[in-house]
Design an enzyme around this catalytic site. Sequence first.
Site, mmCIF file in Angstrom:
data_model
loop_
_atom_site.group_PDB
_atom_site.id
_atom_site.type_symbol
_atom_site.label_atom_id
_atom_site.label_comp_id
_atom_site.label_asym_id
_atom_site.label_seq_id
_atom_site.Cartn_x
_atom_site.Cartn_y
_atom_site.Cartn_z
ATOM 1 N N LYS A 207 0.831 -1.207 0.000
ATOM 2 C CA LYS A 207 0.000 0.000 0.000
ATOM 3 C C LYS A 207 0.861 1.251 0.000
ATOM 4 O O LYS A 207 0.554 2.218 -0.678
ATOM 5 C CB LYS A 207 -0.956 0.005 1.186
ATOM 6 C CG LYS A 207 -2.078 -0.993 1.029
ATOM 7 C CD LYS A 207 -3.186 -0.776 2.027
ATOM 8 C CE LYS A 207 -4.353 -1.711 1.708
ATOM 9 N NZ LYS A 207 -5.469 -1.556 2.600
ATOM 10 N N LYS B 204 -3.383 -11.070 -6.577
ATOM 11 C CA LYS B 204 -4.634 -11.147 -5.818
ATOM 12 C C LYS B 204 -5.680 -10.165 -6.354
ATOM 13 O O LYS B 204 -5.345 -9.033 -6.710
ATOM 14 C CB LYS B 204 -4.309 -10.791 -4.356
ATOM 15 C CG LYS B 204 -5.440 -10.896 -3.379
ATOM 16 C CD LYS B 204 -4.986 -10.412 -2.002
ATOM 17 C CE LYS B 204 -5.320 -8.955 -1.768
ATOM 18 N NZ LYS B 204 -6.406 -8.669 -0.863
ATOM 19 N N LYS C 252 -9.660 -4.691 -4.096
ATOM 20 C CA LYS C 252 -10.493 -3.494 -4.271
ATOM 21 C C LYS C 252 -9.693 -2.311 -4.783
ATOM 22 O O LYS C 252 -10.211 -1.455 -5.477
ATOM 23 C CB LYS C 252 -11.045 -3.068 -2.906
ATOM 24 C CG LYS C 252 -12.290 -3.738 -2.463
ATOM 25 C CD LYS C 252 -12.717 -3.120 -1.125
ATOM 26 C CE LYS C 252 -12.826 -4.192 -0.060
ATOM 27 N NZ LYS C 252 -12.787 -3.684 1.294
#
Length: 329
Positions: A116, A196, A199
Amino acid sequence: MSKPILVSGIQPSGRLHIGNYLGALKNFVDLQNSGKYSCYFFLADLHSLTEYPANAGEQKKRILELTADFLAAGLDPKKSLIYQHSQIPAHAELTWILSSIAPEGDLRRMTQYKDKSARGEEANAGLLFYPILMAADILIYDAKFVPVGNDQDQHLELTRTLARKFNSKFGKTFVEPQGLHTATPRVMSLKDPTKKMSKSQPETCLFLDDSPAEIEKKIKSATTDSGSAVRYDQKEKPGISNLLDIYCGVTGKTVPQAIKESKGKNYGAFKQAVAAAVVKHLAPFRTRKRELMTHNAKLKMVLAAGSARAAKVANVKIAEVKRAIGIAL
Ligand code: ADP
Ligand code: TRP
């Protein structure tokens, strides 16, 4: 004997995808309905502040929408506690207390933090602290089980480490929790089946409230390898294996059953069968969600009632923690 406690949360950080569903939410419903656990399911709205949306209105909308997702999928406030962890100050208090025994180096090594922060323009300190808050969410309820996708394993490991460390320093206070995975703990991206589904990359996702036409289009154009036989082989055929996982997840069939059914089908026909199964499985969810979204007052009431009940449990635990460390005189 009282039932073992089971806790899990999802961030209200955008629309839920089939990975969130098959790795977590569908399992929450099955676990709730098994009657074997005392279930706590929450909206991790403090976690989602690390990636704040455009404004407060959007934040509120996401919270109500995730509440509708929970209920539409089958979570039932009569059977499970459903709440917003931001409404229970003990979560944030325990986060601070645990931060003093959490090794800073461990936090910097967390994959989710690294990914992130690599994506964001500027990593905020909340992203670094995120796993301590997650540990607090779990430990505050003495949870024995935590159903999550396998991207959360590292966070759970830290939770166990913190529980052990705290117990050995201040006396037995916390339960060491275990993760629970489904048969599909990691649904892969439709565009790149070696990554993966997430979102944060909407173009890779099959969303639960996508229309049937969108679902068909996305599955039809999902990346697959150049062969033609439908086989399960995550290395050689990651795209087809991912579609097989999704198919089995929504139909309840086993992989060998699904392969047998697909004998003689080319990829196009197989993809059509997967799309039809997904559309069929999600149809009742979509209808219920649409209906729930017209009842904001009801959604707010469910959260307020659940948060009040969860707070009672959390307040008892935080008082015990404060006594254990000697700040409650
Ligand atoms: P995302 O990674 O899409 O932002 P969250 O972090 O909010 O999703 O995850 C909510 C729950 O869904 C967690 O239990 C997480 O492990 C699970 N999950 C997320 N992505 C997947 C996936 N691709 N496959 C299986 N489970 C997943
Ligand atoms: N970190 C989880 C995720 O990104 C969400 C979460 C927060 C959670 N607190 C939790 C999951 C406690 C299980 C238990 O998906």
